[in-house]
Design an enzyme around this catalytic site. Structure first.
Site: not given
Ligand code: CO
Length: 230
Positions: A54, A56, A58, A110, A113
């Site tokens: 992803c 993302d 993090r 993750h 999400c």
């Molecule tokens: Co995500």
């Protein structure tokens, strides 16, 4: 050679100044630890892994599995989707398998999400809704299980896992991966899910190493989630 002077007179007003400064510190520290680090990497990359994760912020690839630059070839998009019409992802897979000869492709979801949650909430975010429809298809496929779960948190957990598994199966079905297996290339496809809460990676027990094992390994991974009898 690029200049070591980061940004000159622009430094005082450049909003990215801190990042460039950080880059210089990092580069110096890497060089101190291994004076040949950049020289070796500049000559070639030979990663063993393709990471499809992803976007993302993090969930950075190399950092969370404690590997340095050069070890993982990376493709990331919102909600780690592998769509059969996405030329970007298909090209990354093809380059990784045919040129770099990676040995493992890992789809990394993750928990928590935001893309997955938007699907569960049926929220409208904009253009990205069209992309997230691929996750919507996964949710629809496993609707009975998801709607049997008592809390939204549990549904997010399960859909994050199911999405990683389904997208990994999509990787298996690409022509690139099928052709690689057909000619006997050493290549495995895996699904993981990462916890933002404690930084632990959860192996979803999907490990596919050949064409004939896609269906049984998929059934095994779903069975482990309690979705199917084994
Ligand atoms: Co995500």
């Amino acid at each position: 050679m690029p200049s070591d002077r980061p940004i000159g007179d622009f430094a005082l007003t450049n909003p990215l100044h801190d990042l460039i400064e950080g880059n210089r510190r990092w580069s110096a520290a890497m060089h101190d630890a291994d004076p040949n680090f950049f020289k070796n990497l500049a000559e070639q990359q030979s990663p063993k892994y393709l990471w499809i994760g992803c976007s993302d912020s993090r969930v950075p690839a190399t950092q969370i599995v404690d590997l340095p630059p050069g070890e993982i070839f990376v493709q990331r998009n919102v909600a780690n989707v592998v769509a059969h019409t996405d030329l970007n992802c298909l090209s990354a897979i093809q380059f990784a398998v045919d040129v770099l000869k990676v040995e493992h492709i890992i789809v990394v979801g993750h928990y928590g999400c935001g893309g997955i949650q938007a699907v569960l909430d049926r929220r409208r975010l904009g253009l990205v809704d069209n992309w997230l429809r691929h996750v919507g298809d996964v949710a629809q496929k496993h609707d009975r299980l998801l709607s049997s779960l008592e809390t939204m948190k549990l549904r997010n957990v399960r859909l994050c896992e199911l999405n990683a598994i389904e997208q990994a199966v999509n990787v298996c079905h690409t022509t690139t991966v099928m052709d690689a297996w057909e000619r006997g290339q050493n290549l495995s496809v895996h699904a993981w899910c990462y916890s933002l809460d404690n930084g632990h990676m959860n192996d979803l027990d999907l490990h596919v190493g050949g064409r004939d094992s896609v269906v049984p390994k998929y059934a095994h991974a779903l069975g482990r989630l309690g979705l199917l009898g084994e």
